[in-house]
Design an enzyme around this catalytic site. Structure first.
Site, PDB file in Angstrom:
ATOM      1  N   GLU A 333       1.036   5.088  -5.808  1.00  0.00           N
ATOM      2  CA  GLU A 333       1.855   6.059  -5.077  1.00  0.00           C
ATOM      3  C   GLU A 333       1.608   7.496  -5.538  1.00  0.00           C
ATOM      4  OE1 GLU A 333       5.818   4.433  -5.301  1.00  0.00           O
ATOM      5  OE2 GLU A 333       5.272   2.701  -4.076  1.00  0.00           O
ATOM      6  N   GLU A 434       1.445  -4.823   0.626  1.00  0.00           N
ATOM      7  CA  GLU A 434       2.826  -5.195   0.272  1.00  0.00           C
ATOM      8  C   GLU A 434       3.673  -5.337   1.538  1.00  0.00           C
ATOM      9  OE1 GLU A 434       4.531  -2.511  -2.609  1.00  0.00           O
ATOM     10  OE2 GLU A 434       2.599  -2.154  -3.578  1.00  0.00           O
TER      11      GLU A 434
END
Length: 557
Positions: A333, A434
């Site tokens: 991220e 994910e």
């Protein structure tokens, strides 16, 4: 990416005419629009021609209206007035944009009405002096959609030029048929098996049994500590998946909760399971830029201590797990958070990747990020993602994997596909890493949206794998479970089972023709085949990899 004007339409009709037997029962000869996967990540001196000849925007020019921004400033922005927009129709939108009087600007295309909520269609980071490509889309629901707005938020006065705008409608069936075409072209291959005796004479009437034993496409799920020693859960997993990722078990806060106190017990136990069952496993993650998920003791280190700690973290993982994980999410991220860049400088991530690559050179290194395909997020637009990849490459570290988390609310299917199209221009493997659906929806709605996402991912040729974020932990999951605590399928689990069956060649039985041959069309992967003629039986095996050529396989009886 080359544009094959005219040719795909011919190929589509030929394709359906020849390979119709492997299509779902709802398929009929297709004469609708073929989805155009063209996308461009480079800023060009001149815009390309409009996709679909402009579609329903053919020969239409934008109007320029004044808008009051959230900050109270009035700006002028282009809009396209929409007519005959139909509920349930899927619209693919694209346009070329050039700006003046700014170094760059984030342009957001939204659809809606001045008095109603707007839905984001897509974004582009536009530049002056050259044309940038925006591609996205929307599905008409209950919103009052009267116009497409092209807005910016950073500059007070920005001149926008528009060229080659296009809006192409697809019915639900047309969209699914286009997906199925992509699946058949990218995920399947024609096979001809030839059977002959030892004298080379082709044998007519030889019986064949063909079974797919493994799949080339990787579809898996997260697993957690609750998986360890849980035989029913393990068996349920093995019946379905060929890939896994550990939810938390190799993250830094798990393996070293206190400085110097390393504990890889849980990871080792999970790794023993995937090794024993030949499951492909991703490494998630080495570092996480969000300080909320950085161990507290790490945040309290001095800069020099932090540098030493991150080097020790990499060395510890690599010395223990080199060649075990096919992927590493090295710095998670990065587009949204910058803990390590703030502390160690702007080249911190680059050094992480260099060190990991030196220690584990055969692993694929991923930039893993959320809200690239899920939502329009100014921090993680597709162009910002591409720019970060290029930035690292220019500094000497070529990132070789695109990781898209995929934590969805309501999926915007044409925008998902458009984003994948643009990322595919980089020529790198793409993974949905994910995938889950918000638990604010009912279980039935979760299942509907999950199927939409999985079909988008599987039907895109650039996507190499999909990981579901559905690990069961303490009888619950992060947001989306596939089963109840007793391993009974929920609606989401039923969707997964349905698609796994649909995307599997299964067992085929047949006989060779007068030429001693038998042909079929199979999903990519490994196969075993038994040939029998009279009292002679031979077992053999072959693999199907991606190719446009027919696979020829010979068996001698």
């Amino acid at each position: 990416m080359k544009r094959m004007r005219g040719h795909p339409i011919f190929s589509l009709s030929l394709f359906y005419g020849v390979l119709f037997v492997s299509m779902p029962s709802f398929v009929s000869p297709y004469d609708g629009p073929l989805y155009d996967s063209s996308a461009f990540a480079e800023c060009k001196l001149y815009p390309e021609k409009p996709l679909y000849g402009g579609g329903i925007l053919k020969d239409k020019l934008p109007e320029f209206h004044k808008f009051l921004r959230m900050d109270g400033k009035t700006v002028t922005a282009p809009i396209f007035k929409l007519q005959d927009i139909t509920p349930g129709i899927i619209y693919s939108f694209s346009t070329w944009i050039r700006i003046k009087s700014a170094d760059s600007a984030l342009i957001t295309a939204s659809v809606g009405d001045k008095d109603s909520e707007e839905l984001c269609v897509g974004t582009v980071d536009a530049k002056p002096g050259c044309w940038s490509f925006l591609k996205g889309g929307f599905v008409v629901s209950t919103l009052n959609l009267s116009s497409i707005f092209l807005k910016y938020s950073d500059q007070e006065d920005l001149e926008i030029e528009i060229a080659s705008a296009s809006l192409q409608p697809f019915t639900e069936q047309q969209w699914l048929l286009n997906q199925q075409t992509k699946i058949n072209m990218a995920r399947k291959r024609a096979v001809t098996i030839h059977v002959a005796n030892k004298q080379g004479v082709r044998l007519e009437g030889a019986s064949l049994k063909i079974q797919q034993v493994s799949k080339d496409f990787l579809l898996g799920s997260a697993i957690a500590y609750t998986f360890i020693g849980n035989t029913p859960y393990q068996n349920w997993f093995l019946e379905r998946f060929n890939a896994a990722v550990f939810e938390d078990e190799i993250k830094w806060y798990t393996t070293e909760p206190k400085r110097g106190q390393l504990n890889y017990t849980l990871a080792d136990q999970l790794l023993e399971f995937v090794r024993r069952n030949q499951i492909t496993v991703r490494g998630h993650n080495i570092f996480w830029e969000d300080p909320k998920y950085t161990p507290g003791w790490v945040q309290n280190l001095t800069d020099s201590e932090l540098k030493s700690a991150v080097n020790s973290r990499i060395q510890s993982l690599m010395s223990k797990y080199k060649d075990e994980f096919v992927h590493w999410d090295v710095n998670n991220e990065l587009l949204h958070f910058d803990f390590y860049e703030q502390r160690l400088g702007p080249n911190a991530t680059l050094e992480f990747y260099r060190t990991v690559h030196q220690q584990d050179p055969l692993a694929t290194l991923f930039l893993n990020e959320f809200n690239v395909v899920e939502n329009c997020d100014s921090s993680s637009t597709v162009d910002k993602y591409i720019s970060k990849l290029r930035e690292l490459k220019e500094d000497g570290m070529s990132m070789n994997g695109i990781g898209l988390e995929g934590h969805f609310g309501v999926p915007n299917r044409p925008r998902i596909r458009a984003t994948l199209d643009k990322l595919a221009t980089l020529g790198l493997p793409i993974w949905l890493t994910e995938v889950d659906i918000s638990n604010t929806f009912s279980m039935e709605t979760q299942a509907i949206y999950l199927e939409q996402v999985l079909r988008e991912g599987f039907s895109h040729p650039a996507v190499d794998g999909i990981m579901l974020w559905s690990a069961i932990r303490r009888n619950k999951c992060y947001r989306m479970c596939l089963t109840d605590p007793d391993l009974n399928n929920l609606p989401t689990g039923d969707v997964v089972d349905k698609l796994l069956k649909e995307w599997d060649t299964g067992v085929l039985k047949g006989q060779t023709d007068e030429h001693g041959s038998y042909s079929f069309y199979g999903f990519l992967g490994d196969y075993k085949v038994t040939a029998k003629c009279g009292d002679k039986v031979v077992d053999s095996a072959f693999s199907l990899s991606r190719s446009e050529e027919t696979k020829h396989f010979s068996i001698q009886l």
